[in-house]
Design a protein around this motif. Structure first.
Motif, PDB file in Angstrom:
ATOM      1  N   LYS A  20      46.697  34.831  50.807  1.00  0.00           N
ATOM      2  CA  LYS A  20      47.194  35.045  49.450  1.00  0.00           C
ATOM      3  C   LYS A  20      46.811  36.455  49.022  1.00  0.00           C
ATOM      4  CE  LYS A  20      47.132  30.363  47.714  1.00  0.00           C
ATOM      5  NZ  LYS A  20      46.679  29.498  46.626  1.00  0.00           N
TER       6      LYS A  20
ATOM      7  N   THR B 231      45.220  39.383  46.889  1.00  0.00           N
ATOM      8  CA  THR B 231      44.000  39.458  46.095  1.00  0.00           C
ATOM      9  C   THR B 231      44.371  39.608  44.625  1.00  0.00           C
ATOM     10  OG1 THR B 231      43.878  41.864  46.210  1.00  0.00           O
ATOM     11  CG2 THR B 231      42.778  40.617  47.982  1.00  0.00           C
ATOM     12  N   LEU B 232      43.407  39.396  43.755  1.00  0.00           N
ATOM     13  CA  LEU B 232      43.650  39.551  42.320  1.00  0.00           C
ATOM     14  C   LEU B 232      44.113  40.972  42.011  1.00  0.00           C
ATOM     15  CD1 LEU B 232      43.606  38.399  39.477  1.00  0.00           C
ATOM     16  CD2 LEU B 232      41.170  39.003  39.357  1.00  0.00           C
ATOM     17  N   GLN B 233      43.490  41.945  42.660  1.00  0.00           N
ATOM     18  CA  GLN B 233      43.878  43.337  42.463  1.00  0.00           C
ATOM     19  C   GLN B 233      45.338  43.559  42.858  1.00  0.00           C
ATOM     20  OE1 GLN B 233      41.371  46.134  44.501  1.00  0.00           O
ATOM     21  NE2 GLN B 233      42.495  47.895  43.769  1.00  0.00           N
TER      22      GLN B 233
ATOM     23  N   VAL C 268      47.727  41.270  42.917  1.00  0.00           N
ATOM     24  CA  VAL C 268      48.574  40.552  41.953  1.00  0.00           C
ATOM     25  C   VAL C 268      48.732  41.379  40.680  1.00  0.00           C
ATOM     26  CG1 VAL C 268      48.706  38.519  40.462  1.00  0.00           C
ATOM     27  CG2 VAL C 268      48.031  38.264  42.856  1.00  0.00           C
ATOM     28  N   ILE C 269      47.618  41.945  40.193  1.00  0.00           N
ATOM     29  CA  ILE C 269      47.676  42.771  38.978  1.00  0.00           C
ATOM     30  C   ILE C 269      48.566  43.984  39.216  1.00  0.00           C
ATOM     31  CG2 ILE C 269      46.315  44.273  37.474  1.00  0.00           C
ATOM     32  CD1 ILE C 269      44.015  42.195  37.830  1.00  0.00           C
TER      33      ILE C 269
ATOM     34  N   LEU D 238      46.544  42.936  30.500  1.00  0.00           N
ATOM     35  CA  LEU D 238      46.021  41.784  31.240  1.00  0.00           C
ATOM     36  C   LEU D 238      45.846  40.560  30.354  1.00  0.00           C
ATOM     37  CD1 LEU D 238      43.443  43.506  33.601  1.00  0.00           C
ATOM     38  CD2 LEU D 238      45.699  42.601  34.184  1.00  0.00           C
TER      39      LEU D 238
ATOM     40  N   VAL E  77      48.434  35.750  35.069  1.00  0.00           N
ATOM     41  CA  VAL E  77      48.167  36.067  36.475  1.00  0.00           C
ATOM     42  C   VAL E  77      47.853  34.770  37.188  1.00  0.00           C
ATOM     43  CG1 VAL E  77      46.708  37.335  38.074  1.00  0.00           C
ATOM     44  CG2 VAL E  77      47.281  38.327  35.861  1.00  0.00           C
ATOM     45  N   ASP E  78      48.683  34.433  38.209  1.00  0.00           N
ATOM     46  CA  ASP E  78      48.483  33.178  38.961  1.00  0.00           C
ATOM     47  C   ASP E  78      47.283  33.283  39.873  1.00  0.00           C
ATOM     48  OD1 ASP E  78      50.683  31.940  37.827  1.00  0.00           O
ATOM     49  OD2 ASP E  78      52.041  32.867  39.277  1.00  0.00           O
TER      50      ASP E  78
END
Length: 112
Positions: free
Chosen positions: A20, A22-24, A26-27, A106, A111-112
């Motif tokens: 998947k 990373t959060l970074q 996705v952002i 944000l 954000v999933d």
């Protein structure tokens, strides 16, 4: 994962599908999809011009080129020398404004 003595392990197809972002990542995708990244870049450009930062960097580049000789300067060398000075000289107020805009973005995006 499949491995061999002669080569590094090769990921299996199932393992690749399970990765998947990373959060970074996705952002970053959300910033691009929403157009906010371009708006932030334009805001940064405007603020740096307003405060004279761009002119200061231009002057540093010209001084470096004069010192070394115009024909002896490469773009890579110029970037290598000027980048640290440029990053450190961005006014704190501009950094704070951009950070606040990113935080606001944000808070408003899912954000999933």
């Amino acid at each position: 994962m499949r491995a061999s003595i002669n080569r590094p392990p090769t990921p299996d197809a199932d393992e690749e599908r399970e990765q998947k972002p990373t959060l970074q990542e996705v952002i970053h995708i959300k910033l691009i999809e929403s157009g906010e990244k371009e708006r932030l870049k334009e805001l940064l450009r405007e603020r740096l011009i307003e405060c004279g930062w761009r002119d200061e960097m231009h002057a540093l580049c010209r001084a470096f080129a004069r010192k070394k000789g115009r024909q002896n300067v490469t773009v890579d060398e110029l970037v290598h020398v000027i980048t640290p000075k440029g990053r450190s000289s961005v006014p704190d107020a501009i950094k704070a404004e951009l950070l606040q805009r990113i935080r606001t973005f944000l808070m408003n995006v899912h954000v999933d």
